[in-house]
Structure formats: structure tokens, C-alpha cells
Write a protein that holds these residues in place. Structure first.
Motif, short mmCIF file in Angstrom:
data_model
loop_
_atom_site.label_atom_id
_atom_site.label_comp_id
_atom_site.label_asym_id
_atom_site.label_seq_id
_atom_site.Cartn_x
_atom_site.Cartn_y
_atom_site.Cartn_z
N PHE A 145 -18.22 4.38 -3.48
CA PHE A 145 -19.50 3.75 -3.17
C PHE A 145 -20.33 3.67 -4.44
CE2 PHE A 145 -18.00 5.49 0.77
CZ PHE A 145 -18.43 4.60 1.75
N THR A 146 -20.52 2.45 -4.94
CA THR A 146 -21.34 2.26 -6.14
C THR A 146 -22.40 1.23 -5.83
OG1 THR A 146 -20.00 0.47 -7.04
CG2 THR A 146 -19.35 2.73 -7.65
N TRP A 147 -23.49 1.26 -6.60
CA TRP A 147 -24.53 0.26 -6.42
C TRP A 147 -24.01 -1.13 -6.79
CZ3 TRP A 147 -27.94 1.33 -3.12
CH2 TRP A 147 -28.45 2.61 -2.98
N ALA A 151 -24.12 -4.31 -4.32
CA ALA A 151 -24.74 -5.59 -4.69
C ALA A 151 -23.74 -6.73 -4.52
CB ALA A 151 -25.24 -5.53 -6.12
N ARG A 152 -22.51 -6.52 -4.98
CA ARG A 152 -21.47 -7.56 -4.89
C ARG A 152 -21.21 -7.91 -3.42
NH1 ARG A 152 -18.26 -4.93 -8.14
NH2 ARG A 152 -16.99 -4.07 -6.50
N GLU A 153 -21.09 -6.92 -2.56
CA GLU A 153 -20.80 -7.18 -1.15
C GLU A 153 -21.99 -7.80 -0.43
OE1 GLU A 153 -19.11 -3.66 0.62
OE2 GLU A 153 -17.41 -3.68 -0.75
N THR A 154 -23.20 -7.43 -0.83
CA THR A 154 -24.40 -8.03 -0.24
C THR A 154 -24.48 -9.50 -0.61
OG1 THR A 154 -25.55 -5.90 -0.31
CG2 THR A 154 -26.92 -7.88 -0.09
N ILE A 155 -24.23 -9.81 -1.86
CA ILE A 155 -24.23 -11.21 -2.31
C ILE A 155 -23.17 -12.01 -1.54
CG2 ILE A 155 -23.67 -12.72 -4.27
CD1 ILE A 155 -25.04 -10.55 -6.05
N ALA A 156 -22.01 -11.42 -1.33
CA ALA A 156 -20.94 -12.11 -0.60
C ALA A 156 -21.38 -12.43 0.83
CB ALA A 156 -19.67 -11.26 -0.59
N VAL A 157 -22.12 -11.51 1.47
CA VAL A 157 -22.61 -11.77 2.83
C VAL A 157 -23.59 -12.94 2.81
CG1 VAL A 157 -24.02 -10.83 4.71
CG2 VAL A 157 -22.21 -9.44 3.69
N TYR A 158 -24.52 -12.92 1.85
CA TYR A 158 -25.49 -14.02 1.74
C TYR A 158 -24.78 -15.35 1.49
CZ TYR A 158 -29.49 -10.81 1.62
OH TYR A 158 -30.44 -9.89 1.94
#
Length: 167
Positions: A145-147, A151-158
Motif C-alpha cells: 500500500f503506497t500513496w 493515486a494511480r488507482e484513483t485516477i484509473a477510476v476517474y
């Protein structure tokens, strides 16, 4: 339940203290907790640390024999990962998001079951091999679990949501 488990464990493993770290959110619950500690004669066994700094929090995690987190509800469970990242054996709830966060790197307990929490605490305190294994697995789990990954996975969801809106 954690204070009741402490009372049980103190009978067989008398030389440890519970350090309750964190700011009390509800004054009523804080008073009830102190009353329960008095009723169980644990006044000298529980130390309260309110408003710790991030640096102090890391010190508390690192010096602990175990991090016991019988939470009833967690949106994510960051304290579990923080403890693991400090190399501390973790005992946490088998409810909400905590099993997913902890993976196989913690002992999962029913947060309502005093006996189960006490048994897990005794296991970690009395079995150095188990404690070392939980430390090793916890460090490996926390490293996943890294920031940056968040961030990468959050951007992918968006991006996925945006692309679905276009079609």
C-alpha cells in the motif's frame, strides 16, 4: 471488549500495559471507559495518550508488543497498515474493511468476543515465533500500500467513469 480482554490476559501475562492512543471522540464513551477500568481494577494498567503527534504515534507502534484494534467499523483501516509498517504484530477485527486491509498478516477476531480477543493477545505475547511471523508478514503487507499506488488507482477510476460517460 478490549478492556475486558486486558483483564483476562493480565491473569496469565501480568507484566504488560495497555496504551490507549488517540483522541476521545465522544465524552460519554470516554467516561464509560474510565468507569469500566476502575470497576476492573485496571487503573494502573491502562495509559491514555491523547493527541499524539505523527512522530510519537510511530514510536508507540514500534515499541508495542502488539497493536490490538477491535474496531466495529472502519472505512479503510489506516491504523492497521501504520502498525504493520512499524513492524508491530496486529490483532484486528474480522469485520468491515479490516480483513481486506490486513490480509493474512494479522490475527482477525470478532470485535464483540472478549474471549477471542484475549486469546489472540495471549498468543502474540506468549509465542515469539508467531509475533515475529506477524511482523514479517505485516511489513510485506504494508509495503503493498503506497500513496503512489493509491493515486494511480484513483485516477484509473476517474478515467473509467469519464470514459463510460462518453459512450
Amino acid at each position: 471488549t478490549l478492556v475486558q480482554a486486558l483483564a483476562q490476559v493480565k491473569r496469565s501475562v501480568p507484566k504488560f500495559k495497555l496504551i490507549k492512543v488517540g483522541t476521545p471522540i465522544y465524552l460519554k464513551h470516554h467516561r464509560m471507559l474510565h468507569q469500566q477500568i476502575r470497576e476492573l481494577n485496571l487503573e494502573n494498567e491502562v495509559i491514555f495518550i491523547d493527541h499524539p503527534s505523527q512522530e510519537d504515534l510511530a514510536v508507540f507502534y514500534s515499541m508495542a508488543d502488539a497493536f490490538v484494534f477491535p474496531s466495529l467499523f472502519e472505512g479503510f483501516g489506516l491504523p492497521v497498515l501504520e502498525a504493520m509498517a512499524c513492524g508491530t504484530p496486529v490483532i484486528t477485527s474480522n469485520t468491515s474493511s479490516l480483513p481486506e486491509v490486513a490480509g493474512d498478516a494479522a490475527i482477525l477476531v470478532d470485535p464483540y468476543n472478549v474471549d477471542e480477543i484475549a486469546a489472540a493477545m495471549r498468543q502474540v505475547l506468549e509465542d515469539p515465533g508467531l509475533a515475529a511471523d506477524l511482523c514479517r508478514r505485516g511489513l510485506a503487507r504494508a509495503a503493498q500500500f503506497t500513496w503512489e499506488r493509491t493515486a494511480r488507482e484513483t485516477i484509473a477510476v476517474y478515467e473509467n467513469v469519464l470514459n463510460q460517460g462518453k459512450s
